[in-house]
Design a protein around this motif. Structure first.
Motif, short mmCIF file in Angstrom:
data_model
loop_
_atom_site.label_atom_id
_atom_site.label_comp_id
_atom_site.label_asym_id
_atom_site.label_seq_id
_atom_site.Cartn_x
_atom_site.Cartn_y
_atom_site.Cartn_z
N LYS A 259 0.86 -1.28 0.09
CA LYS A 259 0.14 0.09 0.01
C LYS A 259 1.04 1.29 0.11
CE LYS A 259 -3.54 -2.48 2.46
NZ LYS A 259 -4.79 -2.76 3.35
N LEU A 260 0.91 1.80 -0.98
CA LEU A 260 1.76 3.11 -1.40
C LEU A 260 1.12 4.07 -1.63
CD1 LEU A 260 4.61 4.05 -1.96
CD2 LEU A 260 4.29 3.15 -4.36
N HIS A 261 1.62 5.39 -0.90
CA HIS A 261 0.76 6.82 -0.88
C HIS A 261 2.04 7.66 -1.53
CE1 HIS A 261 -0.98 10.60 0.83
NE2 HIS A 261 -1.46 10.14 -0.34
N ILE A 262 1.61 8.38 -2.58
CA ILE A 262 2.27 9.13 -3.34
C ILE A 262 1.81 10.74 -3.08
CG2 ILE A 262 3.53 10.07 -5.47
CD1 ILE A 262 3.24 7.15 -6.33
N THR A 263 2.38 11.48 -2.45
CA THR A 263 1.83 12.74 -2.13
C THR A 263 2.80 14.07 -2.51
OG1 THR A 263 0.69 14.01 -0.27
CG2 THR A 263 2.70 12.83 0.08
N GLY A 264 2.17 15.10 -2.48
CA GLY A 264 3.04 16.32 -2.89
C GLY A 264 2.18 17.44 -3.69
N ASN A 265 2.88 18.56 -3.82
CA ASN A 265 2.14 19.57 -4.41
C ASN A 265 1.21 19.24 -5.70
OD1 ASN A 265 1.15 22.26 -4.68
ND2 ASN A 265 3.23 23.22 -4.36
N ILE B 24 5.87 8.15 -0.43
CA ILE B 24 6.49 8.86 -1.00
C ILE B 24 5.97 10.27 -1.30
CG2 ILE B 24 7.81 9.21 -3.44
CD1 ILE B 24 7.41 6.19 -3.85
N PHE B 25 6.96 11.50 -0.71
CA PHE B 25 6.65 12.66 -0.83
C PHE B 25 7.38 13.39 -1.81
CE2 PHE B 25 7.28 17.04 1.43
CZ PHE B 25 6.20 17.66 0.58
N LEU B 26 6.78 13.97 -3.01
CA LEU B 26 7.46 14.72 -4.02
C LEU B 26 7.35 16.17 -3.53
CD1 LEU B 26 5.89 12.98 -7.14
CD2 LEU B 26 7.91 12.30 -5.64
N ASP B 27 8.58 16.55 -3.11
CA ASP B 27 8.89 17.73 -2.52
C ASP B 27 9.63 18.61 -3.60
OD1 ASP B 27 9.13 20.25 -0.83
OD2 ASP B 27 10.87 19.29 0.26
N LYS C 244 5.93 16.06 9.04
CA LYS C 244 5.87 15.45 10.54
C LYS C 244 5.29 14.07 10.51
CE LYS C 244 5.56 16.37 14.90
NZ LYS C 244 6.75 16.28 15.69
N SER C 245 4.46 13.74 9.80
CA SER C 245 3.81 12.40 9.44
C SER C 245 4.73 11.40 9.26
CB SER C 245 2.44 12.50 8.74
OG SER C 245 2.78 12.43 7.44
N LEU C 246 5.55 11.74 8.45
CA LEU C 246 6.90 10.97 7.92
C LEU C 246 7.87 10.50 9.12
CD1 LEU C 246 7.53 12.05 4.36
CD2 LEU C 246 5.85 10.13 5.19
N ILE D 115 9.81 8.36 2.00
CA ILE D 115 11.04 9.04 1.32
C ILE D 115 10.50 10.28 0.72
CG2 ILE D 115 10.32 7.85 -0.74
CD1 ILE D 115 13.56 7.65 -1.23
N VAL D 116 11.47 11.11 0.81
CA VAL D 116 11.14 12.52 0.36
C VAL D 116 12.34 12.64 -0.70
CG1 VAL D 116 11.37 15.12 0.58
CG2 VAL D 116 10.70 13.46 2.84
N LEU D 117 11.54 13.12 -2.06
CA LEU D 117 12.10 13.20 -3.32
C LEU D 117 11.91 14.51 -3.63
CD1 LEU D 117 11.14 9.72 -5.04
CD2 LEU D 117 13.20 10.12 -3.88
N ASN D 118 13.00 15.17 -4.02
CA ASN D 118 13.03 16.69 -4.39
C ASN D 118 13.59 17.03 -5.83
OD1 ASN D 118 15.70 16.63 -3.51
ND2 ASN D 118 14.99 17.59 -1.80
#
Length: 168
Positions: free
Chosen positions: A2-8, A78-81, A136-138, A144-147
């Motif tokens: 179960k994978l969540h991809i989040t970001g702007n 995965i947070f796309l920053d 904060k939740s991570l 992982i934060v990817l930028n």
């Protein structure tokens, strides 16, 4: 998985979700289909909660979008920053072809032209409103934060290699 991809908005969530879904053979869903009804009408909190619950109740999934419920239910986030100027450029590039019609992941009658002011405000305010909450939740979640675009390419290549080694 179960994978969540989040970001702007415009960070590449949908693109990455589709690539990972294809590589891993996991169904992909967009929260846009839960958040919006026809004509850019926002769903109620109750409707959104029901829609999110239906998505996370699947055995395995990749869900892209911004949601505390989905983030907390994911095995991995995965947070796309991505910097705002890149998000704005990507949204412009994406939205040009959908200026007067709905994108595939949206309900009908959701042309982008009606959302431009709201979208720009969302992109601009994301680092102040949503990003701190996500980061904060991570702290308590595998994530992982990817930028950088190269980070995304490396992640996809790494997953493809591991899938190839496992025969899946």
């Amino acid at each position: 998985m179960k994978l969540h991809i989040t970001g702007n908005a415009g960070s590449g969530k949908t693109t990455l979700a589709k690539k990972l879904g294809h590589t891993l053979g996991i169904p992909v869903d967009s929260l846009d289909s839960v958040v919006w009804k026809e004509g850019w009408v926002a769903t109620s909190k109750e409707e959104r909660a029901i829609g999110e619950q239906q998505l996370i109740n699947q055995n395995q999934w990749i869900i892209e979008g911004v949601s505390k419920t989905v983030r907390e239910s994911a095995d991995y986030v995965i947070f796309l920053d991505v910097p705002r100027h890149i998000c704005i450029f990507r949204c412009f590039k994406r939205n040009v072809s959908y200026m007067f019609k709905s994108r595939p992941e949206l309900p009908s009658n959701c042309p982008e032209i009606r959302m431009i002011p709201r979208l720009l405000k969302l992109i601009w305010m994301f680092p102040y409103l949503a990003k701190p909450i996500i980061l904060k939740s991570l702290e308590h979640k595998k994530g992982i934060v990817l930028n950088k675009v190269t980070d995304l390419e490396s992640l996809i290549a790494s997953i493809k290699a591991s899938v190839g080694k496992s025969g899946g």
